[in-house]
Design a protein around this motif. Structure first.
Motif, PDB file in Angstrom:
ATOM      1  N   PRO A 128       1.054  -1.373   0.026  1.00 45.67           N
ATOM      2  CA  PRO A 128      -0.081   0.063  -0.176  1.00 45.67           C
ATOM      3  C   PRO A 128       0.704   1.456   0.296  1.00 45.67           C
ATOM      4  N   ILE A 129       2.040   1.152   0.848  1.00 42.01           N
ATOM      5  CA  ILE A 129       2.920   2.554   0.689  1.00 42.01           C
ATOM      6  C   ILE A 129       3.321   2.587  -0.524  1.00 42.01           C
ATOM      7  N   VAL A 130       3.803   1.756  -1.693  1.00 39.90           N
ATOM      8  CA  VAL A 130       4.884   1.997  -2.548  1.00 39.90           C
ATOM      9  C   VAL A 130       3.753   2.508  -4.172  1.00 39.90           C
ATOM     10  N   VAL A 131       2.101   2.157  -4.015  1.00 38.39           N
ATOM     11  CA  VAL A 131       1.233   2.555  -4.769  1.00 38.39           C
ATOM     12  C   VAL A 131       1.720   4.317  -4.642  1.00 38.39           C
ATOM     13  N   PRO A 132       2.076   5.019  -4.799  1.00 43.77           N
ATOM     14  CA  PRO A 132       2.396   6.345  -5.593  1.00 43.77           C
ATOM     15  C   PRO A 132       3.439   6.059  -6.499  1.00 43.77           C
ATOM     16  N   VAL A 133       4.543   5.373  -6.152  1.00 39.80           N
ATOM     17  CA  VAL A 133       5.715   4.641  -7.315  1.00 39.80           C
ATOM     18  C   VAL A 133       4.960   4.043  -8.453  1.00 39.80           C
ATOM     19  N   VAL A 134       4.252   2.723  -7.458  1.00 39.12           N
ATOM     20  CA  VAL A 134       4.217   1.810  -9.168  1.00 39.12           C
ATOM     21  C   VAL A 134       2.901   2.495 -10.205  1.00 39.12           C
ATOM     22  N   ILE A 135       2.168   3.570  -9.304  1.00 36.20           N
ATOM     23  CA  ILE A 135       1.378   4.471 -10.288  1.00 36.20           C
ATOM     24  C   ILE A 135       2.473   4.558 -11.503  1.00 36.20           C
ATOM     25  N   TRP A 180       5.261  12.691 -13.570  1.00 33.95           N
ATOM     26  CA  TRP A 180       5.347  10.946 -13.300  1.00 33.95           C
ATOM     27  C   TRP A 180       6.623  11.584 -12.038  1.00 33.95           C
ATOM     28  N   LEU A 181       7.701  11.629 -12.618  1.00 34.24           N
ATOM     29  CA  LEU A 181       9.222  12.072 -11.945  1.00 34.24           C
ATOM     30  C   LEU A 181       9.074  12.494 -11.003  1.00 34.24           C
ATOM     31  N   GLN A 182       8.158  13.747 -11.278  1.00 34.79           N
ATOM     32  CA  GLN A 182       8.352  14.551  -9.876  1.00 34.79           C
ATOM     33  C   GLN A 182       7.902  13.979  -8.975  1.00 34.79           C
ATOM     34  N   ILE A 183       6.486  13.033  -8.986  1.00 36.02           N
ATOM     35  CA  ILE A 183       5.989  12.217  -7.696  1.00 36.02           C
ATOM     36  C   ILE A 183       6.931  11.521  -7.205  1.00 36.02           C
ATOM     37  N   MET A 184       8.137  10.668  -8.267  1.00 32.09           N
ATOM     38  CA  MET A 184       8.659   9.515  -7.534  1.00 32.09           C
ATOM     39  C   MET A 184      10.366  10.583  -7.170  1.00 32.09           C
ATOM     40  N   ILE A 185      10.350  11.766  -7.797  1.00 35.01           N
ATOM     41  CA  ILE A 185      11.250  11.850  -6.385  1.00 35.01           C
ATOM     42  C   ILE A 185      11.053  12.944  -4.937  1.00 35.01           C
ATOM     43  N   ALA A 205      -9.929   8.202  -8.356  1.00 39.35           N
ATOM     44  CA  ALA A 205      -8.712   9.066  -7.432  1.00 39.35           C
ATOM     45  C   ALA A 205      -9.359   8.637  -5.812  1.00 39.35           C
ATOM     46  N   ARG A 206     -10.807   9.294  -5.785  1.00 42.91           N
ATOM     47  CA  ARG A 206     -10.568   9.714  -4.116  1.00 42.91           C
ATOM     48  C   ARG A 206     -10.909   8.407  -3.890  1.00 42.91           C
ATOM     49  N   LEU A 207     -11.603   7.727  -3.777  1.00 42.53           N
ATOM     50  CA  LEU A 207     -11.994   5.480  -4.454  1.00 42.53           C
ATOM     51  C   LEU A 207     -10.847   5.354  -4.150  1.00 42.53           C
ATOM     52  N   THR A 208      -9.960   5.207  -5.085  1.00 46.30           N
ATOM     53  CA  THR A 208      -8.689   4.499  -4.526  1.00 46.30           C
ATOM     54  C   THR A 208      -7.761   4.878  -3.486  1.00 46.30           C
ATOM     55  N   ALA A 209      -7.280   6.115  -3.278  1.00 42.78           N
ATOM     56  CA  ALA A 209      -6.841   6.815  -2.393  1.00 42.78           C
ATOM     57  C   ALA A 209      -7.610   6.178  -1.063  1.00 42.78           C
ATOM     58  N   VAL A 214       0.056   9.277  -2.413  1.00 44.84           N
ATOM     59  CA  VAL A 214      -0.545   8.883  -2.707  1.00 44.84           C
ATOM     60  C   VAL A 214      -1.840   9.704  -3.087  1.00 44.84           C
ATOM     61  N   ALA A 215      -2.556  10.682  -1.952  1.00 50.17           N
ATOM     62  CA  ALA A 215      -3.888  11.411  -2.841  1.00 50.17           C
ATOM     63  C   ALA A 215      -3.276  12.104  -4.033  1.00 50.17           C
ATOM     64  N   LEU A 216      -2.363  12.634  -4.610  1.00 49.39           N
ATOM     65  CA  LEU A 216      -1.947  13.600  -5.385  1.00 49.39           C
ATOM     66  C   LEU A 216      -1.303  12.533  -6.286  1.00 49.39           C
ATOM     67  N   ALA A 217      -0.827  11.244  -6.320  1.00 51.43           N
ATOM     68  CA  ALA A 217      -0.327  10.043  -7.257  1.00 51.43           C
ATOM     69  C   ALA A 217      -2.131   9.484  -8.024  1.00 51.43           C
ATOM     70  N   VAL A 218      -2.780   9.642  -7.833  1.00 48.60           N
ATOM     71  CA  VAL A 218      -4.195   8.896  -8.039  1.00 48.60           C
ATOM     72  C   VAL A 218      -4.699  10.076  -8.589  1.00 48.60           C
ATOM     73  N   MET A 219      -5.081  11.675  -7.384  1.00 48.44           N
ATOM     74  CA  MET A 219      -5.486  12.626  -8.769  1.00 48.44           C
ATOM     75  C   MET A 219      -5.406  12.626  -9.786  1.00 48.44           C
ATOM     76  N   LEU A 220      -4.143  12.489  -9.962  1.00 47.04           N
ATOM     77  CA  LEU A 220      -3.268  12.671 -11.860  1.00 47.04           C
ATOM     78  C   LEU A 220      -3.573  11.965 -11.831  1.00 47.04           C
ATOM     79  N   TRP A 221      -3.456  10.478 -11.522  1.00 49.71           N
ATOM     80  CA  TRP A 221      -4.138   9.670 -12.693  1.00 49.71           C
ATOM     81  C   TRP A 221      -5.170   9.655 -12.714  1.00 49.71           C
ATOM     82  N   ARG A 222      -6.666   9.750 -12.233  1.00 45.51           N
ATOM     83  CA  ARG A 222      -7.954   9.400 -12.440  1.00 45.51           C
ATOM     84  C   ARG A 222      -8.658  10.609 -11.823  1.00 45.51           C
ATOM     85  N   THR A 223      -8.978  11.740 -12.434  1.00 50.54           N
ATOM     86  CA  THR A 223     -10.573  11.811 -11.495  1.00 50.54           C
ATOM     87  C   THR A 223     -11.647  12.304 -12.131  1.00 50.54           C
TER      88      THR A 223
END
Lengths: 61, 238, 224, 226
Positions: free
Chosen positions: C171-178, C199-204, D114-118, D160-169
């Protein structure tokens, strides 16, 4: 209206969970009280003393 | 500078609400050899772990050479050597590689010479390039002593070093331990073995249920009677 | 400070040496990662059109699961003979131990990825060397191992550690995977740099935050 | 529980009960039916407060974790657990009611919005937190390790919130803050949030008290054996 079914379902689930959790706490409390009374009997303390007190007395004795 | 190598004041350690040590006061002089006896679960290992900075006390104070061991643990650890019944060694590395690793971690200058020195102290020169995993348990324990000696510690903790060794290995281990048991080195040893503990200690402490229940200098102890004394204070025979 | 860097490398070198002796991590995890790639190719119809979209996901699933498997070993090495106690007794700050172990797990994971990635690209008939993909892999791997090394140390203290590490880690690495998957999509489709910048910025950001936080909290994981 | 604690407890329960009755009245009778989505929109008045309190609960875990590691007082650990438990219960409800809403509004049970995923990721993180607590038996070690998780897990939330938000909303949430909500709806929402906040406090204090009682009883038993 079809919609109402969902509304009903949502609130049923909410209350089921909430009551479930409250009941779980209540059940745990009852079990703990029973255990505590049992302990107090076996220690021979006055039953109206609270737990922390029993604890220190026991350590001292 | 104080004359005490280790000062323990009102030390207590609880695990949750379970008291492993309560209100320990102990002073160990420089070069003194103290043996801590006690049955299983008395708190011996917990005490050694706290003295060696591996574990933090719940309350109380430990000073080494007058310094609070919590103020700069890394600095304190440099003075400490530890031998327990676990060897801390990597089975898949050779004796030499193990000693080199620990030597580097302690930042020892002219490490090569040092390695040969400690290995000859434990009489394992011929096994220097063997993997630790293929050595007998007794030999591994000797390598472990060499490991603990690599940085010439001024304080040595021996936490039940003889546990799990066969009688022959114990005798050999005792010889090696005695050779490092020099007058200028402070040694704190915990053990079940009354005979060995009495031989090696200047002073004896009995720990039971997290409390010090008996303390005496070697001169004041009637050696023949000691097993009864031990049984009296701990409720268990050796 | 200078001494600390030396000791980080001492720990790192010790892990490398052990790995050369036992070959426990790299070989088994490498085979595992390759198997994941192959199995996924059975799961999806290998039509080029859909494959282009699914492929980045397959690659990162392989790396994520392989990563968990490898990270499980990182501190397991120190468990026998109370070696962790031996490490903690060394006159170094506990951060040094974290960074030493991190450097090891980062290198092992990268080594596996260096082998797996060209094979993966070959299966897709793509050029075997994509510099942008290398950047993504380095950033994502740093993120994985920064958290993973901390959790690996944490997991050796708990029961059912083999299963708990993935449960904690994933669960913690979800942002990295995305971020890694989305950035890989950009690379494989040959889209411009600008498209993968976010995406690079998020990983950094993830890497920096978790390197700092893990360095700070590591001492609480290993003390007793 | 001493006398004043009991009094405070009864005041809280009374207040919570009154607020909950008011909330139910407002949700089902007072507030008008939404023109676009119909009756099902009334899920929203409980869904949003549950989400908020779930998030608040995990924030409390985070704060208590930091306090435990700095102060080493086991009471922070006990509060953190109680809060994590309540948080997981509430977050489960958020996911379930959100899913029902999605089915009614969009015709699908689940969407990787996004919000569901987060929220789902958050849920997994704190289920893992509770699992770790279950797998460590020694009190101080459990407190220490779970405090680390409480910190590491919560820090992930914004990323997580930021990543999924950019991913889809796709979530309808933003309209609440853009003045799209009628005053009566807003009032209802506020009362619901207040009701759940009080409810959360009651649950956490009760759960904390029970956990303390459990430890006390265990200690008495242990000291009797000695």
């Amino acid at each position: 209206m079809d919609n109402l079914g969902y509304l009903f379902a949502a609130y049923t689930i909410i209350w089921a969970f909430v009551f479930g959790y409250v009941f779980f706490l209540y059940y745990k409390q009852r079990k703990l009280r029973q255990q505590m009374d049992l302990l107090k009997d076996s220690i021979g303390e006055q039953p109206n003393k609270d737990v922390a007190k029993v604890n220190t007395d026991d350590n001292a004795g | 500078m104080t004359t005490w190598a280790i000062e323990v004041e009102a030390l207590s350690k609880s695990f949750g609400n379970n008291r492993a040590l309560s209100d320990i006061d102990l002073k160990v002089g420089r070069g003194e050899h103290v043996t801590v006896f006690g049955p299983n679960g008395a708190g011996k290992t917990t005490l050694v772990r706290i003295l060696s900075t591996l574990s933090k006390p719940s309350t109380g104070m430990v000073r080494m050479d007058g310094e609070d061991i919590r103020s700069d643990p890394a600095k304190i650890r440099r003075r400490i050597g530890m031998v327990s019944h676990e060897t801390f060694l990597y089975d898949d590395l050779t004796v030499y590689e193990n000693l080199k690793f620990y030597g580097k971690m302690y930042g020892i200058p002219s490490l090569e010479e040092h390695i040969h020195e400690v290995v000859s102290q434990v009489k394992l020169e011929s096994r220097l390039y063997d993997r630790v995993g293929i050595l007998s348990h007794g030999m591994q324990q000797r390598v472990s002593i060499a490991r603990a000696m690599i940085h010439s510690p001024s304080v040595m903790f021996l936490d039940e070093p003889e546990v799990g060794l066969d009688p022959r290995a114990v005798i050999m281990l005792r010889d090696v331990l005695e050779s490092i048991n020099t007058p200028e080195r402070t040694v704190v040893m915990t053990t079940h073995n009354l005979k060995q503990g009495l031989e090696m200690g200047d002073r004896v402490v009995i720990l039971n249920r997290g409390k010090i229940v008996y303390q005496a200098s070697k001169g004041d102890i009637d050696m023949a009677n000691f097993p009864e004394v031990y049984e009296h204070y701990t409720g268990t025979a050796e | 400070m200078k001494g600390s860097v030396g000791k980080i490398f001492t720990i790192f070198w010790k892990d490398i040496l052990l790995e050369i002796r036992t070959k426990e991590i790299i070989t088994s995890v490498l085979v595992f990662a390759l198997l994941v790639l192959v199995i996924f190719n059975f799961a999806f119809e290998p039509e080029t059109a859909t494959m282009g979209l699914v492929a980045p996901g397959i690659l990162w699933v392989a790396f994520t699961f392989a990563g968990v498997l490898g990270l499980n070993r990182v501190f397991a090495i120190e468990r026998g003979n109370s070696r962790l106690a031996g490490l903690l007794l060394c006159p170094v700050d506990h951060m040094v131990i974290y960074w030493g172990k991190l450097l090891g797990s980062f290198t092992f994971m990268l080594a596996i990825e260096i082998v797996v990635t060209p094979i993966f690209l070959a299966l897709l008939n793509l050029p075997l060397l994509l510099p942008r993909l290398i950047l993504i892999i380095v950033l994502a791997t740093l993120g994985f191992t920064s958290v993973g090394t901390l959790f690996s140390a944490l997991a050796i203290n708990i029961r059912a550690r083999d299963i708990m590490l993935p449960i904690l880690f994933l669960p913690i690495v979800v942002p990295v995977v995305i971020a890694a998957v989305e950035a890989t999509v950009v690379v494989l489709q040959g889209d411009p740099w600008g498209d993968m910048l976010t995406w690079l910025q998020i990983m950094i950001a993830f890497d920096i935050i978790y390197l700092v936080v893990s360095t700070l909290v590591f001492q609480y994981v290993v003390e007793a | 529980m001493d006398g004043r604690g009991a009094l405070r407890h009864y005041i809280l329960v009374g207040l919570g009960f009154a607020l909950m009755v008011a909330a139910l009245y407002m949700v089902f009778i007072y507030v008008p039916t939404d023109k676009n989505t119909g009756a099902v929109q009334r899920i929203f008045y409980f869904h949003v407060p549950l989400a908020w309190i779930g998030f608040l609960a995990f924030f409390v875990v985070f704060v208590c974790s930091i306090l435990y590691l700095t102060k080493r007082d086991i009471k922070w650990d006990v509060i953190a657990t109680a809060s994590a438990e309540v948080g997981v219960v509430f977050t489960s409800l958020v996911l379930l009611t959100g899913s029902i809403w999605a089915k009614a509004a969009w015709g699908i049970w689940w969407t990787w919005d996004a919000r569901l995923t987060a929220t789902l990721v958050l849920w997994f993180t704190y289920v893992a937190y509770l699992l770790v607590r279950h797998y460590v038996t020694e009190d101080s070690q459990r407190a220490r390790l779970s405090a680390v998780l409480g910190i590491v897990g919560f820090i992930d939330v914004p990323i997580v919130a930021l990543a999924v938000m950019l991913w889809r909303t796709q979530h309808p949430g933003a309209m609440i803050f853009e003045g799209g909500l009628a005053p009566s709806m807003l009032a209802t929402l506020i009362v619901c949030i207040a009701a759940f906040t009080v409810f959360y406090i009651i649950l956490v204090t009760q759960s904390t008290r029970l956990k303390n009682m459990e430890t006390d009883i265990r200690d008495i038993k242990n000291s009797k054996i000695d």
